[in-house]
Each structure stands twice: as structure tokens, then as C-alpha cells.
Write an enzyme that holds these catalytic residues in place. Structure first.
Site, short mmCIF file in Angstrom:
data_model
loop_
_atom_site.label_atom_id
_atom_site.label_comp_id
_atom_site.label_asym_id
_atom_site.label_seq_id
_atom_site.Cartn_x
_atom_site.Cartn_y
_atom_site.Cartn_z
N GLU A 185 0.82 -1.23 0.00
CA GLU A 185 0.00 0.00 0.00
C GLU A 185 0.85 1.28 0.00
O GLU A 185 0.35 2.36 0.27
CB GLU A 185 -0.95 -0.01 1.21
N TYR A 192 3.41 1.98 2.05
CA TYR A 192 3.97 2.35 3.37
C TYR A 192 5.49 2.09 3.39
O TYR A 192 6.07 1.65 2.40
CB TYR A 192 3.24 1.57 4.48
N ARG A 207 2.48 -8.81 4.29
CA ARG A 207 1.59 -8.24 3.26
C ARG A 207 2.47 -7.65 2.18
O ARG A 207 3.15 -6.64 2.37
CB ARG A 207 0.71 -7.17 3.91
N HIS A 263 -1.47 3.82 -1.84
CA HIS A 263 -2.54 4.78 -1.57
C HIS A 263 -2.51 5.95 -2.54
O HIS A 263 -3.54 6.55 -2.81
CB HIS A 263 -2.44 5.32 -0.13
N ALA A 268 -1.84 5.76 -5.68
CA ALA A 268 -2.18 5.32 -7.05
C ALA A 268 -3.52 5.92 -7.44
O ALA A 268 -4.42 6.03 -6.62
CB ALA A 268 -2.24 3.80 -7.11
N GLN A 291 -18.24 4.98 2.53
CA GLN A 291 -18.80 6.18 3.14
C GLN A 291 -18.68 6.24 4.66
O GLN A 291 -18.46 7.32 5.21
CB GLN A 291 -20.27 6.34 2.74
N CYS A 304 -20.27 1.50 9.44
CA CYS A 304 -20.64 0.96 8.14
C CYS A 304 -22.00 1.51 7.73
O CYS A 304 -22.92 1.55 8.54
CB CYS A 304 -20.68 -0.57 8.23
N ALA A 360 -34.39 4.22 5.12
CA ALA A 360 -34.70 4.52 6.52
C ALA A 360 -35.80 3.60 7.04
O ALA A 360 -35.68 3.00 8.12
CB ALA A 360 -35.10 5.98 6.67
N ARG A 411 -24.36 26.40 -9.69
CA ARG A 411 -24.33 27.87 -9.50
C ARG A 411 -23.12 28.28 -8.67
O ARG A 411 -22.52 29.32 -8.90
CB ARG A 411 -25.63 28.31 -8.82
N TRP A 444 -12.50 11.30 -6.04
CA TRP A 444 -11.55 11.40 -7.15
C TRP A 444 -11.90 10.39 -8.24
O TRP A 444 -11.67 10.66 -9.43
CB TRP A 444 -10.11 11.21 -6.66
N ASP A 502 -28.37 11.16 2.88
CA ASP A 502 -27.91 10.04 2.07
C ASP A 502 -28.22 8.77 2.84
O ASP A 502 -28.74 8.81 3.96
CB ASP A 502 -26.42 10.17 1.73
#
Ligand code: NAP
Ligand code: SF4
Length: 674
Positions: free
Chosen positions: A170, A172, A220, A258, A260, A345, A359, A390, A565, A580, A659
Site C-alpha cells: 500500500e 507504506y 503483506r 494509496h 495510485a 462512506q 458501516c 430509513a 451555480r 476522485w 444520504d
């Protein structure tokens, strides 16, 4: 449990590591939660991991813990460097070890990704995603760092962990030593590949020497850097072989640094898109390998193992979404799995904005201790009106507590805004959430009344009334806003209306971005791994360093103008870790972003606007309105007028910035109080 599992024989085959055995092939991947740094956080962390252990995961890897101060991810992030820090980890390991699950501590040194002034790296090259420039480690500093890794592993053993995972991917610190891009040293730690790979090999050797033979060491390994100047495939193989010799027990897969600019875990990444990389390495080493990235349901997990890509599969976010993923798969209850939809999110976006992870589809995640969702003392009758996120979440959570719930939905199907979201390219996973809710409604015997709008008198008979009637799109008040060219986002996404070749989208919030992606997507095409690789410039033949190549270009399906606007960056409120990607998809499709726009009128010729001091006409076939929403409050007003108590949640309570995350969270909070 050692009998062959009928449906998932590979997934549920124990893994014998010589000195210890894992009950199945599923590894809960490392994920920082934020509880690590909270006062009293380890009690919460212990409960969080214990719930996943009760859910029968074979091996847990904790969130990353720094071996020293320089290795912090951010100031005062979790560190294990002293004996005094061992006791709090014991709370975790003791609770997990009451089950069959094993647990390893991840040792993570952030290197130049450390968001603080003490960060260090092989060379003093600032990361594009960090404002802090690292200090280059001296030769002595390198030796001390290796020793700190070993000390951290020794303390992890004392704390009762079954092993450690050494974070070597990743982007690091360890990765920074390996790649030429970040390692410009001229001493024995830089230059040739043998020198650049010395650091990870020495770390593994030092750790093994300190912890003895009967302790799991997972390494890893970055198998695909996805950055310029990353490793060549031959280097990945050579390093893996050396790591094996140095004493690692298992090699886990790392995909992408990260920094990338290629998505690796977002929803638009087709499932199990990167297992081919682990499969390539499988031929080159003897120790067990773990495949990762966008494996979120048992079918892909089993297929990955059955095809021989790896010996284990790792999932991180799916265990936030459903702590009982493994048990449900074992029991053949896959339809009851609350699937991670890859949205980021409430997990990564929270972590990157210094909030505790949770989560979107499971707001209990990381709140297991505070929100145990206990059975209610008095079982009430509850009416929930509105079958969107909801209403669904509230119905299920209330029914789980033992209440008798009736869910009223005016349309012919449950889902609300989720039904629309699932039609957006790259968001198809929302159908899994709806599948989960359908199953829950059935399991929990919620009385579901579709195409039903209850009267105030009918509702008055219930002990509690929950109004979750959601939102409706905001109408435009503009000359010509009733023109045939004008389409609401609901009409477009639901298929009620279609758009022509040139389209202006009014509003560049989350839905404006989604609509633009929808307009640019060929509806006949399904998620496809090869196309994904080509579109994002991932080279499956691994001809170049980092596994990247030029991204394939294609003619956009439509000409799209995305307008707002405000003069701020379009999509400024999109997710921190996914915004992004959405912007990049639209840019690849040559979407024209216009900001600081004033809408003047709509007529047969298109949309007239004022922009940069000029009046302009956008000669478009259609104008899609994504100008936010308003709450649907008619029922609430009627209840108010009749002086009947009710609870208002989700978009019906507040439409601004509503949301699914907020809607489900509010629903859950309310259900916990009823
Ligand atoms: P939103 O993010 O609030 O965006 C509404 C857009 O409409 C803004 O661009 C706003 O910009 C414009 N607008 C507002 N009033 C207007 C008016 N009277 N006339 C013309 N334009 C107007 O709302 P949304 O896009 O409907 O999304 C709803 C929620 O879902 C948000 O919280 C959003 O974050 C979330 N969501 C997120 C994602 C994602 O992260 N990928 C995807 C979908 C939805 P100006 O006022 O500057 O014109
Ligand atoms: Fe998965 Fe989204 Fe939950 Fe994160 S917030 S675990 S990505 S469903």
C-alpha cells in the site's frame, strides 16, 4: 467442522500451519477503526473483534499499529513499543481466544505516508498525498527501525496475539524501501534490487528470531503497486521467495499504493478483480497465499480458492457490514448476509476525516458495546411508513428487538432511493442491500404492505408510528422548466424517460455526478474485469514496472454538461476516498464542468445560461434536473394536525444532504430507543 462443507468445500477446509490450525480459509483483513486511539477504546475494540470471532472468521488481523513514533499514521495513532502498552491488547486477545478464532496484530510503519512532522522514509521524497516531507533514515535509523519491528512483534506475542502481519504494501515504509520511485539511497539499503529488498527481508528475519517458530508471521506483499516506478513482476517474485526463506508463515496480497490513481476497492471495481495477481505468485512460492480486494460474497471467495488463486481469502470491509458473514455462509444463509457495497462512506471516509469507522449498511459496526440492540422489555405494535432505506432499516431493527412491525410502502416495491442507486453504473451492489433487507423482513416476520397508504385513523391504532416517507426531487423554477426537454433524475434513472445525445445536467452534487455517469454508460454492458483493467490502465501481462499501462480511450456515449451555480469545485461533497474516482470517470468521458452558472431559460433550442459574464445557449436535447430534494411531509403534517405522536426519520425529517448513511443510522438509533 472438519467435515467437507457441501457448498463451499475450499472455504471451510481448515488450514494447518504446522504449529496451529485455522478453522477455515477466511481472514478478516486489517482495518483501522479509530477505537484504537479512543479513551477506553480497547474494550470497544475487544467487543468489535469478538463479535466477528463469534461469527466464526478463521483469522483476524487487527488495524495497523506503529512500532515506533516515526511510524505513526497520524499524531498519537496506535503504537506498541513498550511493555506498559501490552495490557490493553490483552483485553482484545483474551476475549477473542474464548472462541476458535486466531488473531494477529498488524505492524504498520507509515513511512512517508505518516501525517506528522516526525515521519521518515528511505529518502526525503514527499508523498503526493501528504504535506509532510519525510526525513531520510540514517543507516543507524534503519537498523533501529528493524529492531522496533521485532520488539513490537515480541510485545504482540506477550499480549497474547497468535501472530503479526508485517505491512509491506500500500505504499507504506517497507514498500518505499522496495521501490526505486521512493528509494534513492546509495548505501546498502538502496540502489540494486538486492539492496532495496534488504529492509523487508531483515524485518522478517528479525521478527522471526525474536518470536520463535510457533508464531504466525504474515507478510503483506505489494504484488501490484499501480504506480510509476513501482516493482517489476520479477522483483515481486524474488522478494516473495526471500520472504519465505526469512521465516514468514503466510503471504497476504497488497494491491495498489494509496497514492495510485487507479481504483482498487471501490464499488466500480468488479468483484475479485485482482485474484489473478495472487494466482501468478502461487506458482512461485510454497507458503500459503491470501487473495484480496473486492471479494465480498461466498461465491467469489469459494471460486478464488477452487481456481487455485490462493489458499485463503481476505475481506476487511465485509466484516464491518456483517460480523456473521462466515457463520451465515457455513449455514447456507447467504441471502441473509449484509453485503459490503464498497461505498467507503462510513468506513474509510470516516477514518480519513478522523471519525470512528462504522458501516453504511450496518451502523452497529464499532458500536457493539454501546448499541447492543437488546430485546425490548415491552413488545409494541409499530407502523413504519415508507419502504426506503430509513423505513427498511427501522423496521428490521425494531422487529429484531421483538416489536411487531408493519411496513407500509406506497409503491409496488420496497427500496426507495436504493432502487435508483442500484441502476447507477458501479453501484449495482445496492441490489445486495435490498436482497438482505427482503430476507430480514421475511426472517423477522415484518408485515409488509405494498401499494398501501395508511390513513391517519389506521395509524392511530399503533403504539408507535415512524414516518420515513423520504424525499422528492426539487422542481426548477425557471422559464421553460415545464418544457418537454426537462427530465427529473428519477424519470431518467427509473427508465420512464430517456435522454438524447447532448445533455445538460443541472446540479453537480452526488446525484448530478451519478446521473452523468449513468448517461455515459452503455446500459447493455455488465461489470467486466478485463474492460475495467483496460479502462484504468492495469497491465495484466505485467510488462511494465508497477503493472500499469496506458488506459484505453473510447468515444463518450454522450456530450454532457454538468452545471452548478456555486463556484466551488464540482462534487466537493463526494466521499473523501471515492470522489476522485467519480471525477476521473467523468473527465475520461470529457464531461464539461461549468461552475458559477446562472440559469436563465429553457426552450426548443436548449438551455440558456449566464456564465463567465456572457449569455450562452447550450444546444442540448435534454436537461436533467438534479437540484437536490425536498422532504415529503404530507403525512407528518396530517398526524400533527390530528395531534398524534410520531417519529420522523431520514429524508422526510431533513432533505438537505440526506444520504443512505444518515437515513439508516437515524433509523437504527430510533429503533434502539422504541
Ligand atoms: P446535493 O449534493 O445537495 O446537490 C444538489 C445540487 O443541486 C447542487 O449541485 C446545487 O448546486 C444544486 N441546486 C440546489 N438547489 C438548486 C436550485 N434551486 N436550482 C438549481 N440547482 C440547485 O444533493 P443531491 O445531488 O441530490 O444528493 C443528495 C444526497 O445524496 C447528498 O447528500 C449527496 O452527498 C448524496 N449522494 C452522494 C453520492 C456520492 O457520494 N457518490 C451519490 C449520490 C448522492 P448549486 O446550488 O451550486 O447550483
Ligand atoms: Fe462496505 Fe460501505 Fe460499509 Fe464501508 S461503509 S464497510 S464500504 S458497506
Amino acid at each position: 467442522m472438519s467435515e467437507t462443507h457441501e457448498l463451499y468445500p475450499h472455504l471451510f477446509e481448515p488450514l494447518d500451519l504446522g504449529f496451529t490450525t485455522l478453522q477455515n480459509r477466511i481472514l478478516m483483513g486489517s482495518m483501522h477503526t479509530g477505537l484504537e486511539e479512543e479513551g477506553n477504546g480497547f474494550k470497544k475494540l475487544a467487543r468489535y473483534y469478538r463479535e466477528r470471532a463469534d461469527g466464526e472468521v478463521g483469522l483476524i488481523v487487527t488495524g495497523g499499529v506503529a512500532p515506533n513514533r516515526a511510524g505513526w499514521v497520524f499524531p498519537f495513532s496506535s503504537r506498541l513499543a513498550r511493555k506498559s502498552q501490552v495490557a490493553k491488547h490483552r483485553i482484545v486477545t483474551d476475549l477473542v481466544h474464548e472462541t476458535e478464532t486466531k488473531i494477529c496484530l498488524q505492524i504498520l510503519h507509515a513511512g512517508r505516508y505518516g501525517y506528522h512532522p516526525f515521519c521518515v522514509a528511505p529518502s526525503a521524497i514527499r508523498a503526493p498525498i501528504n504535506r509532510f516531507r519525510p526525513k531520510a533514515l540514517s543507516n543507524r535509523g534503519v537498523q533501529t527501525t528493524i529492531d522496533d519491528f521485532a520488539r513490537c512483534a515480541e510485545l504482540a506475542r506477550e499480549a497474547g496475539y497468535d501472530g503479526v502481519e508485517i505491512m509491506g504494501s500500500e505504499g507504506y515504509l517497507i514498500n518505499q524501501f522496495i521501490a526505486e520511485k521512493t528509494n534513492r539511497r546509495t548505501d546498502r539499503w538502496g540502489g540494486s534490487f538486492a539492496n532495496r529488498s534488504r529492509f523487508p527481508i531483515e524485518v522478517v528475519r528479525a521478527v522471526r528470531a525474536r518470536v520463535g517458530d510457533e508464531f504466525i508471521i504474515i507478510f503483506r506483499l505489494s504484488m501490484l503497486d499501480l504506480v510509476k516506478g513501482g516493482s517489476q513482476w520479477s522483483e515481486v517474485v524474488a522478494l516473495a521467495q526471500e520472504i519465505e526463506k526469512a521465516g514468514a508463515t503466510i503471504i497476504n496480497t497488497g494491491i495498489g499504493w494509496h497514492e495510485a490513481r487507479i481504483p482498487t476497492i471501490a464499488t466500480l471495481v468488479p468483484r475479485a478483480s485482482f485474484t489473478w495477481v495472487t494466482a501468478l505468485l502461487k506458482k512461485e512460492v510454497n507458503l500459503p497465499l491470501v487473495a484480496t480486494n473486492r471479494i465480498n460474497m461466498p461465491e467469489e471467495a469459494e471460486q478464488t480458492l477452487a481456481e487455485g488463486c490462493s489458499d485463503m481469502v481476505s475481506m476487511a470491509r465485509p466484516f464491518l457490514a456483517d460480523p456473521h458473514w462466515v457463520r451465515k455462509a457455513r449455514m447456507g444463509e447467504e441471502r441473509g448476509i449484509n453485503t459490503c457495497i464498497g461505498c467507503n462512506q462510513a468506513c474509510l471516509d470516516h477514518i480519513f476525516s478522523k471519525q470512528t469507522a462504522s458501516c453504511l449498511v450496518n451502523p452497529r459496526a464499532c458500536r457493539e458495546l454501546e448499541a447492543p440492540l437488546v430485546k425490548a422489555e415491552a413488545h409494541k405494535t409499530i407502523a413504519v411508513v415508507g419502504g426506503g432505506p430509513a423505513g427498511l432499516a427501522c423496521s428490521c431493527a425494531a422487529a429484531e428487538r421483538g416489536h411487531r412491525v408493519t411496513l407500509y410502502e406506497q409503491s409496488e416495491d420496497i427500496g426507495g432511493q436504493f432502487l435508483l442507486a442500484a441502476k447507477i453504473p458501479g453501484k449495482e451492489e445496492f441490489t445486495e442491500t435490498l436482497r438482505y433487507f427482503r430476507q430480514q423482513l421475511e426472517n423477522l416476520k415484518v408485515n409488509v404492505r405494498l401499494q398501501s397508504t395508511p390513513t391517519v385513523e389506521k395509524l392511530a391504532a399503533y403504539d408507535e408510528i415512524v414516518v420515513a416517507t423520504g424525499v422528492r426531487p426539487r422542481d426548477l423554477t425557471l422559464a421553460g422548466s415545464d418544457h418537454d426537454k426537462v427530465i427529473s433524475y428519477q424519470e431518467l434513472i427509473s427508465g420512464q424517460k430517456t435522454a438524447g445525445r447532448r445533455v445538460a445536467v443541472i446540479g453537480s452534487g452526488g446525484i448530478g455526478f451519478d446521473v452523468a455517469a449513468f448517461l455515459l454508460h452503455d446500459p447493455a454492458s455488465k461489470p467486466d474485469r478485463d474492460r475495467f483493467m483496460a479502462q484504468w490502465g492495469i497491465d495484466r501481462s505485467y510488462g511494465n514496472a508497477g503493472g500499469i499501462c496506458a488506459a484505453a480511450e473510447s468515444e463518450p456515449l454522450r456530450e454532457v454538461f454538468l452545471l452548478q451555480r456555486k463556484t466551488t469545485k464540482p462534487g466537493a461533497n463526494l466521499g473523501k476516498t471515492t470522489g476522485w474516482i467519480h471525477r476521473s470517470v467523468l473527465k475520461k468521458n470529457r464531461v464539461k464542468f461549468l461552475i458559477g452558472v446562472r440559469y436563465l431559460s429553457i426552450d426548443d433550442g436548449g438551455l440558456t445560461i449566464e456564465h463567465e459574464g456572457e449569455t450562452k445557449k447550450l444546444e442540448v436535447d435534454n436537461i436533467v434536473v438534479c437540484a437536490g430534494q425536498e422532504s415529503q411531509t404530507a403525512l407528518a403534517a396530517d398526524l400533527e394536525a390530528a395531534e398524534i405522536n410520531y417519529h420522523l426519520i431520514g429524508g422526510a425529517r431533513k432533505a438537505t444532504e440526506v444520504d443512505a448513511k444518515r437515513a439508516i443510522y437515524e433509523a437504527f438509533e430510533l429503533a434502539d430507543r422504541l
